[in-house]
Design a protein around this motif. Structure first.
Motif, PDB file in Angstrom:
ATOM      1  N   ALA A  44       0.834  -1.210   0.000  1.00  0.00           N
ATOM      2  CA  ALA A  44       0.000   0.000   0.000  1.00  0.00           C
ATOM      3  C   ALA A  44       0.866   1.256   0.000  1.00  0.00           C
ATOM      4  O   ALA A  44       0.519   2.246  -0.657  1.00  0.00           O
ATOM      5  CB  ALA A  44      -0.934  -0.010   1.203  1.00  0.00           C
ATOM      6  N   LEU A  47       1.958   1.850  -3.449  1.00  0.00           N
ATOM      7  CA  LEU A  47       0.866   2.439  -4.229  1.00  0.00           C
ATOM      8  C   LEU A  47       0.690   3.918  -3.900  1.00  0.00           C
ATOM      9  O   LEU A  47       0.353   4.720  -4.775  1.00  0.00           O
ATOM     10  CB  LEU A  47      -0.434   1.682  -3.995  1.00  0.00           C
ATOM     11  N   GLY A  48       0.903   4.282  -2.647  1.00  0.00           N
ATOM     12  CA  GLY A  48       0.854   5.702  -2.282  1.00  0.00           C
ATOM     13  C   GLY A  48       1.908   6.501  -3.026  1.00  0.00           C
ATOM     14  O   GLY A  48       1.650   7.604  -3.509  1.00  0.00           O
ATOM     15  N   HIS A  51       0.794   6.962  -6.538  1.00  0.00           N
ATOM     16  CA  HIS A  51      -0.151   8.078  -6.635  1.00  0.00           C
ATOM     17  C   HIS A  51       0.617   9.393  -6.729  1.00  0.00           C
ATOM     18  O   HIS A  51       0.280  10.269  -7.525  1.00  0.00           O
ATOM     19  CB  HIS A  51      -1.057   8.136  -5.403  1.00  0.00           C
ATOM     20  N   MET A  71      -5.964  11.527  -1.857  1.00  0.00           N
ATOM     21  CA  MET A  71      -5.881  10.078  -2.036  1.00  0.00           C
ATOM     22  C   MET A  71      -4.518   9.548  -1.579  1.00  0.00           C
ATOM     23  O   MET A  71      -4.431   8.488  -0.962  1.00  0.00           O
ATOM     24  CB  MET A  71      -6.150   9.695  -3.488  1.00  0.00           C
ATOM     25  N   CYS A  75      -4.086   6.935   1.401  1.00  0.00           N
ATOM     26  CA  CYS A  75      -3.386   5.683   1.124  1.00  0.00           C
ATOM     27  C   CYS A  75      -2.267   5.458   2.137  1.00  0.00           C
ATOM     28  O   CYS A  75      -2.125   4.375   2.706  1.00  0.00           O
ATOM     29  CB  CYS A  75      -2.835   5.718  -0.306  1.00  0.00           C
ATOM     30  N   CYS A  78      -3.734   4.725   5.712  1.00  0.00           N
ATOM     31  CA  CYS A  78      -4.215   3.345   5.857  1.00  0.00           C
ATOM     32  C   CYS A  78      -3.053   2.358   5.860  1.00  0.00           C
ATOM     33  O   CYS A  78      -3.079   1.365   6.594  1.00  0.00           O
ATOM     34  CB  CYS A  78      -5.201   3.002   4.745  1.00  0.00           C
ATOM     35  N   ALA A  79      -2.034   2.621   5.060  1.00  0.00           N
ATOM     36  CA  ALA A  79      -0.855   1.744   5.047  1.00  0.00           C
ATOM     37  C   ALA A  79      -0.149   1.780   6.399  1.00  0.00           C
ATOM     38  O   ALA A  79       0.278   0.745   6.914  1.00  0.00           O
ATOM     39  CB  ALA A  79       0.094   2.165   3.938  1.00  0.00           C
ATOM     40  N   LEU A  92      -8.141  -0.687   5.016  1.00  0.00           N
ATOM     41  CA  LEU A  92      -7.306  -0.616   3.820  1.00  0.00           C
ATOM     42  C   LEU A  92      -8.028  -1.238   2.631  1.00  0.00           C
ATOM     43  O   LEU A  92      -7.960  -0.727   1.516  1.00  0.00           O
ATOM     44  CB  LEU A  92      -5.968  -1.317   4.075  1.00  0.00           C
ATOM     45  N   SER A  96      -8.975   0.901  -0.658  1.00  0.00           N
ATOM     46  CA  SER A  96      -8.422   0.469  -1.946  1.00  0.00           C
ATOM     47  C   SER A  96      -9.522   0.211  -2.967  1.00  0.00           C
ATOM     48  O   SER A  96      -9.371   0.542  -4.150  1.00  0.00           O
ATOM     49  CB  SER A  96      -7.568  -0.779  -1.770  1.00  0.00           C
ATOM     50  N   MET A  99     -10.733   3.577  -4.131  1.00  0.00           N
ATOM     51  CA  MET A  99      -9.751   4.208  -5.019  1.00  0.00           C
ATOM     52  C   MET A  99      -9.721   3.543  -6.395  1.00  0.00           C
ATOM     53  O   MET A  99      -9.532   4.216  -7.407  1.00  0.00           O
ATOM     54  CB  MET A  99      -8.366   4.185  -4.388  1.00  0.00           C
ATOM     55  N   GLU A 138      -4.749  -1.364  -7.296  1.00  0.00           N
ATOM     56  CA  GLU A 138      -5.646  -1.208  -6.136  1.00  0.00           C
ATOM     57  C   GLU A 138      -6.528  -2.442  -5.960  1.00  0.00           C
ATOM     58  O   GLU A 138      -6.768  -2.894  -4.845  1.00  0.00           O
ATOM     59  CB  GLU A 138      -6.521   0.040  -6.299  1.00  0.00           C
TER      60      GLU A 138
END
Length: 163
Positions: A44, A47-48, A51, A71, A75, A78-79, A92, A96, A99, A138
């Motif tokens: 995650a 992925l952040g 983004h 976002m 992200c 939550c991670a 999470l 996800s 998103m 996601e």
């Protein structure tokens, strides 16, 4: 031993002692669930960062920039929570999934956000391809969270869900 839970037969946890034995029931080490949650949290976090990469590489207007920045913050938050333990995986998972839906709609041009050319036969650009790749990632994170939740909470214990 097999138990019925919500209409589905599930096997008893491996750490459950045999009936009549002198062994006491002790749950499996929490480290295995913690390791899995941290691996999912690291995904995650990546992925952040993706983004953030989309935000920097592809120019956006102020409203979309603010949305993407929010976002990224959500992200990473939550991670960070999932890094602390598998209890946060449900949040999470929900974030996800939301998103993935938002990125898909943004890549397709809903809400005034355009990636690609106008016309009946629109060609995918690098920006729309990147947005759809993030949406697919996601969805993969949603799958990992559901697997992590299932493995972290044996059938004898119920996981806490948002719904």
């Amino acid at each position: 031993m097999t138990t019925i839970h919500a209409g589905v037969a599930t096997a008893a946890p491996a750490w459950d002692p045999a009936p009549g034995s002198a062994a006491t029931a002790s749950p499996p080490p929490a480290a295995s669930g913690q390791v899995l949650a941290r691996a999912i949290a690291a995904t995650a976090m990546a992925l952040g960062l993706a983004h953030g990469w989309l935000l920097v590489v592809f120019p956006h207007g102020l409203p979309i920039t603010l949305l993407l920045a929010a976002m990224v913050a959500a992200c990473l938050k939550c991670a960070h929570r999932a890094w602390g333990g598998p209890q946060a995986l449900s949040g999470l998972l929900a974030m996800s999934a939301l998103m993935a839906i938002v990125h898909t709609f943004m890549a397709l041009g809903f809400g005034g956000h355009q990636h690609g050319v106008h016309g009946a036969a629109t060609a995918a650009t690098a920006a729309s391809g990147a947005m759809l790749a993030i949406a697919a990632a996601e969805l993969a994170l949603v799958m990992l969270c559901s697997i992590g939740m299932r493995r972290a909470f044996p059938s004898g214990r119920a996981a806490r869900y948002l719904v």
